[in-house]
Design a protein around this motif. Structure first.
Motif, PDB file in Angstrom:
ATOM      1  N   HIS A   1      -6.632   6.369   9.140  1.00 10.90           N
ATOM      2  CA  HIS A   1      -6.079   4.919   8.488  1.00 10.90           C
ATOM      3  C   HIS A   1      -5.975   3.868   9.143  1.00 10.90           C
TER       4      HIS A   1
ATOM      5  N   GLU B   1      -4.117   8.030  -2.550  1.00 11.91           N
ATOM      6  CA  GLU B   1      -3.714   7.036  -3.192  1.00 11.91           C
ATOM      7  C   GLU B   1      -3.817   6.160  -1.367  1.00 11.91           C
ATOM      8  N   ALA B   2      -3.831   6.443  -0.611  1.00  9.86           N
ATOM      9  CA  ALA B   2      -3.075   5.459   0.958  1.00  9.86           C
ATOM     10  C   ALA B   2      -5.019   5.317   1.218  1.00  9.86           C
TER      11      ALA B   2
ATOM     12  N   GLU C   1      -9.514   0.345 -12.064  1.00 12.67           N
ATOM     13  CA  GLU C   1      -8.496  -0.299 -11.129  1.00 12.67           C
ATOM     14  C   GLU C   1      -7.339   0.505 -11.662  1.00 12.67           C
ATOM     15  N   ASN C   2      -6.998   1.356 -11.764  1.00 14.39           N
ATOM     16  CA  ASN C   2      -5.856   2.027 -12.209  1.00 14.39           C
ATOM     17  C   ASN C   2      -6.441   3.865 -12.009  1.00 14.39           C
ATOM     18  N   ALA C   3      -6.126   4.094 -11.302  1.00 15.21           N
ATOM     19  CA  ALA C   3      -6.802   5.886 -11.269  1.00 15.21           C
ATOM     20  C   ALA C   3      -5.505   6.634 -10.187  1.00 15.21           C
TER      21      ALA C   3
ATOM     22  N   GLN D   1     -16.952   3.064   7.388  1.00 11.20           N
ATOM     23  CA  GLN D   1     -16.270   3.685   6.482  1.00 11.20           C
ATOM     24  C   GLN D   1     -16.825   5.240   5.548  1.00 11.20           C
TER      25      GLN D   1
ATOM     26  N   GLY E   1      -1.153  12.126  -2.265  1.00  4.72           N
ATOM     27  CA  GLY E   1      -1.160  10.997  -1.851  1.00  4.72           C
ATOM     28  C   GLY E   1      -2.029  10.802  -0.733  1.00  4.72           C
ATOM     29  N   VAL E   2      -3.133  11.097  -0.859  1.00  6.62           N
ATOM     30  CA  VAL E   2      -3.994  10.690   0.579  1.00  6.62           C
ATOM     31  C   VAL E   2      -5.132   9.412  -0.291  1.00  6.62           C
TER      32      VAL E   2
ATOM     33  N   LEU F   1      -2.957  -0.892  -6.540  1.00  7.16           N
ATOM     34  CA  LEU F   1      -2.789   0.460  -7.350  1.00  7.16           C
ATOM     35  C   LEU F   1      -3.207   0.471  -8.603  1.00  7.16           C
TER      36      LEU F   1
ATOM     37  N   LEU G   1     -15.135   6.137  -0.468  1.00  5.32           N
ATOM     38  CA  LEU G   1     -14.528   7.210  -0.344  1.00  5.32           C
ATOM     39  C   LEU G   1     -14.698   8.004  -0.733  1.00  5.32           C
TER      40      LEU G   1
ATOM     41  N   SER H   1       5.594   9.093  -2.596  1.00  8.14           N
ATOM     42  CA  SER H   1       5.100   9.928  -2.541  1.00  8.14           C
ATOM     43  C   SER H   1       3.982  10.555  -1.042  1.00  8.14           C
ATOM     44  N   GLY H   2       4.763  10.170  -0.287  1.00  4.58           N
ATOM     45  CA  GLY H   2       3.645  10.808   1.254  1.00  4.58           C
ATOM     46  C   GLY H   2       1.794   9.984   0.956  1.00  4.58           C
ATOM     47  N   SER H   3       1.907  10.857   1.953  1.00  2.00           N
ATOM     48  CA  SER H   3      -0.051   9.812   2.083  1.00  2.00           C
ATOM     49  C   SER H   3      -0.698  10.907   3.236  1.00  2.00           C
TER      50      SER H   3
ATOM     51  N   ARG I   1      -7.044   4.189  -1.303  1.00  3.66           N
ATOM     52  CA  ARG I   1      -7.391   3.655  -1.521  1.00  3.66           C
ATOM     53  C   ARG I   1      -6.276   1.669  -1.588  1.00  3.66           C
ATOM     54  N   VAL I   2      -5.736   2.122  -0.864  1.00  2.44           N
ATOM     55  CA  VAL I   2      -4.722   0.886  -0.671  1.00  2.44           C
ATOM     56  C   VAL I   2      -5.065   0.097   0.461  1.00  2.44           C
ATOM     57  N   THR I   3      -6.451   0.557   1.087  1.00  2.00           N
ATOM     58  CA  THR I   3      -7.189   0.111   2.050  1.00  2.00           C
ATOM     59  C   THR I   3      -8.151  -0.881   1.953  1.00  2.00           C
ATOM     60  N   PRO I   4      -8.456  -2.006   2.465  1.00  2.00           N
ATOM     61  CA  PRO I   4     -10.125  -2.747   1.766  1.00  2.00           C
ATOM     62  C   PRO I   4     -10.709  -1.558   1.976  1.00  2.00           C
ATOM     63  N   ALA I   5     -11.745  -0.823   2.408  1.00  2.00           N
ATOM     64  CA  ALA I   5     -12.257   0.177   2.483  1.00  2.00           C
ATOM     65  C   ALA I   5     -12.893   0.535   0.805  1.00  2.00           C
TER      66      ALA I   5
ATOM     67  N   ARG J   1     -14.253   1.688  -1.942  1.00  2.00           N
ATOM     68  CA  ARG J   1     -14.093   3.023  -2.328  1.00  2.00           C
ATOM     69  C   ARG J   1     -14.506   4.063  -2.696  1.00  2.00           C
TER      70      ARG J   1
ATOM     71  N   VAL K   1      -9.308  -6.529  -2.790  1.00  2.00           N
ATOM     72  CA  VAL K   1      -9.565  -6.310  -1.687  1.00  2.00           C
ATOM     73  C   VAL K   1      -9.119  -7.174  -0.638  1.00  2.00           C
TER      74      VAL K   1
ATOM     75  N   LEU L   1     -10.153   2.869   8.603  1.00  2.00           N
ATOM     76  CA  LEU L   1     -10.693   2.232   7.666  1.00  2.00           C
ATOM     77  C   LEU L   1      -9.860   0.933   7.209  1.00  2.00           C
ATOM     78  N   TYR L   2      -9.132  -0.156   8.011  1.00  2.00           N
ATOM     79  CA  TYR L   2      -8.884  -1.101   7.712  1.00  2.00           C
ATOM     80  C   TYR L   2      -9.562  -2.336   8.943  1.00  2.00           C
TER      81      TYR L   2
ATOM     82  N   ARG M   1      -5.461  -6.349  -0.193  1.00  2.00           N
ATOM     83  CA  ARG M   1      -5.680  -4.881   0.179  1.00  2.00           C
ATOM     84  C   ARG M   1      -5.630  -5.255   2.308  1.00  2.00           C
TER      85      ARG M   1
END
Ligand code: ATP
Ligand code: MG
Lengths: 249, 321
Positions: B106, A89-90, A247-249, A6, A86-87, B58, A101, B90-92, A92-96, A98, B78, B109-110, B81
């Motif tokens: 992307h 956040e995108a 968790e909140n960021a 990752q 938005g990168v 999130l 990252l 708002s974009g990614s 952070r929503v994957t299982p990778a 953090r 996890v 990363l999964y 996710r």
């Protein structure tokens, strides 16, 4: 393994974007040249007053640390821009992880700094630097460690504040005193109170360590410098990882 | 697939000097079954995005519990996710990267291989009509193209559950219709569950098995589009007359057709909701004809989700959308 993969994905993505930007590459390489060409003539005549045999052995370590501090402290601006797009956040929503990252990004700053350091040292030889090879290797390693710490710190502040307007004054108010108190360009000899204050600044010990090791001496100054570089890096990396895992960021 | 109880998010915001608590989501209960397409409908600031951000790990809820794809969002984020895809409002993507590589990275990363991610990404580019944009910088794409790229990002790993936050905002009518087709296919071909937010009534109506109406952080109604529309009493009949003198007789005629409430008059328009309009319309028209009233227009409108929203919340969605 997962973590390293990752980290590599994040690093490679950052590297691709950076390499495709010719301005970034050129500025990155010109920076060390400018440092040498502009600061060199200024500092060489002063070297004797500090009892140094070779002016470049005295101030190239300082330039290295300055390069390390300044290049990487501004990493957070890039992170804020990515967050805005938005990168972050995108990702952070994957299982990778953090932490991956963060470290993938910091790894790019470290590699960038490594290349710049090598360019700086090689050029310094043209100007007349005389230094021991193991000393140079350790000196650059400590520089990169310090730079990675600054990048972690800057990215974490960027993620917390999500604002250039917070980042800019904060980083300026950190970098200026650190720069002066560390004796980065000139060792601090006067006055006594300034020396006392400088003694509590870890980067001062790191600069002293690199300066000493460049002469080929491996004494306690070097070990203390290395110790502080590791401590600063460990602290910044731990804090940065914790901020990214929130968790909140 | 999703079970949510008492989900709450309270933000602390500043208003001038003092700090105020903003209850963005105020105790939401909802459930979504496997294979459902559920629409989350509400005006700006209703709490749609905040709810989605909590369900996608999130944002940590202030209170309440949520199980998503079989895992608790607080206890095992996890695992959640791993199972979901998310297209944010708002974009990614970075404006400086290359579109195709963003999607492949992307996917990787999964944990899927580079080859598999690239194959799926190419397929999505073709389906979402992004052909030829693989090497384009997102910064140099049009808004609608970038929106479709975001959707490709969210789908590259074939998630079982997809969260789409206003997926069609900024798309032209043809691209919108195309995307509706893809969302329907996600369920039909892949058996995925889809949870999407929207302001568009026609979108929720056309796409969703079930609609959750959210307003001020609370679920105001939850049902199928048809059942919701049945809550609105009767179809809207609107008569338009040619002359001001005809307004009053037209109003009287419509009042005689047993509307739900007294007819409303607006200039030359007279309107009222009438149940079983098919049976009453001929009588109404005949009565108008006998009185010699010439109609400039007659319109019968089935209840829309806007009407539903108005009934449920007392406000029209159109005004703030
Ligand atoms: N980080 C935050 N801090 C303070 N308040 C917030 C924050 N995020 C959202 N809010 C507030 O919470 C409420 C709900 O916002 P949310 O983004 O969930 O609305 P939404 O339904 O997605 O609206 P839209 O249709 O405009 O996207 C709004 O009043 C918003 O101002
Ligand atoms: Mg929203």
């Amino acid at each position: 393994m997962q973590f390293l993969r990752q980290l590599w994905i994040v690093f490679r993505r950052q590297l691709r974007i950076a390499l495709r930007n010719p301005a970034w590459v050129i500025i990155g390489l010109v920076q060390p040249i400018l440092y040498l060409a502009l600061f060199g003539p200024l500092l060489v005549p002063l070297a004797g007053t500090f009892g140094a045999d070779n002016a470049y052995t005295l101030f190239v370590p300082g330039l290295l640390v300055q390069l390390g501090l300044f290049g990487t402290l501004f990493a957070g601006f890039g992170l804020v821009a990515e967050w805005r797009a938005g990168v972050i956040e995108a990702e952070r929503v994957t299982p990778a992880s953090r932490t991956a990252l963060l470290f993938g990004r910091v790894a790019l700053n470290a590699v960038q700094l490594l290349v710049q350091s090598i360019v700086l040292v090689l050029l310094s030889f043209l100007f007349g630097l005389q230094a021991s090879a193991p000393g140079i290797v350790l000196g650059i390693a400590l520089t990169v460690l310090l730079g990675a710490a600054c990048a972690c710190f800057s990215d974490a502040v960027g993620l917390l504040s999500k604002s250039e307007n917070v980042l800019a004054p904060l980083l300026n108010s950190v970098s200026l005193p650190v720069l002066l108190l560390s004796g980065i360009l000139l060792p601090i000899t006067q006055p006594q109170w300034l020396k006392t204050v400088a003694d509590v600044v870890p980067t001062k010990h790191i600069v002293d360590g690199i300066r000493t090791v460049f002469t080929g001496t491996f004494d306690s100054t070097v070990w203390w410098g290395s110790f502080w570089a590791v401590v600063v890096f460990a602290a910044a990396a731990t804090w940065g990882a914790r901020v990214f895992q929130r968790e909140n960021a | 697939m999703i079970q949510v109880e008492g989900l709450t998010k309270t933000f602390t915001a500043r208003r001038g000097k003092e700090k105020v608590e903003v209850a963005a989501v105020a105790g939401v209960d909802l459930h979504v079954d496997e294979g459902e397409i559920v629409g989350f409908l509400g005006p700006n600031g209703a709490g749609k995005t905040t709810t989605l951000r909590m369900l996608t790990t999130l944002l940590r809820p202030t209170a309440g519990t949520a199980r998503v794809a079989g895992h608790d969002v607080a206890a095992d984020p996890v695992a959640v996710r791993r199972a979901i895809g998310y297209v944010s409002q708002s974009g990614s993507t970075s404006p400086e990267a290359r579109a195709g590589e963003e999607v492949v990275d992307h996917g990787m990363l999964y944990g899927i291989s580079r080859a598999a991610a690239a194959a799926r990404a190419r397929e999505l580019f073709a389906q979402l009509e992004l052909d030829g944009l693989w090497d384009r910088k997102p910064g140099a794409m049009s808004g609608g193209q970038r929106r479709r790229l975001d959707i490709a990002m969210g789908l590259v790993h074939d998630p079982r559950l997809v969260f789409l936050d206003e997926p069609t905002t900024g798309l032209d009518p043809q691209a919108r219709a195309n995307l509706w087709g893809h969302i329907a296919d996600l369920r039909r071909v892949r058996g995925s569950t889809v949870f999407l937010t929207t302001h568009y009534l026609d979108e929720a109506d056309a796409l969703c098995d079930r609609i959750l109406v959210i307003d001020h952080g609370r679920i105001a109604a939850a049902d199928t589009p048809d059942a919701l529309k049945r809550q609105v009493a009767g179809d809207l009949v609107q008569l338009t007359v040619g002359a001001a003198a005809d307004v009053e007789p037209a109003r009287a005629a419509l009042a005689a057709a047993e509307p739900e409430e007294p007819p409303a008059v607006d200039g030359l328009h007279v309107s009222a909701r009438v149940r079983g309009v098919a049976g009453r319309l001929p009588t109404l028209v005949r009565r108008l004809d006998e009185q010699g009233i010439v109609l400039a227009g007659i319109e019968v409108r089935r209840p829309t989700l806007d009407d539903v929203f108005l009934t449920v919340t007392g406000r029209s969605l159109r005004e703030d959308a």
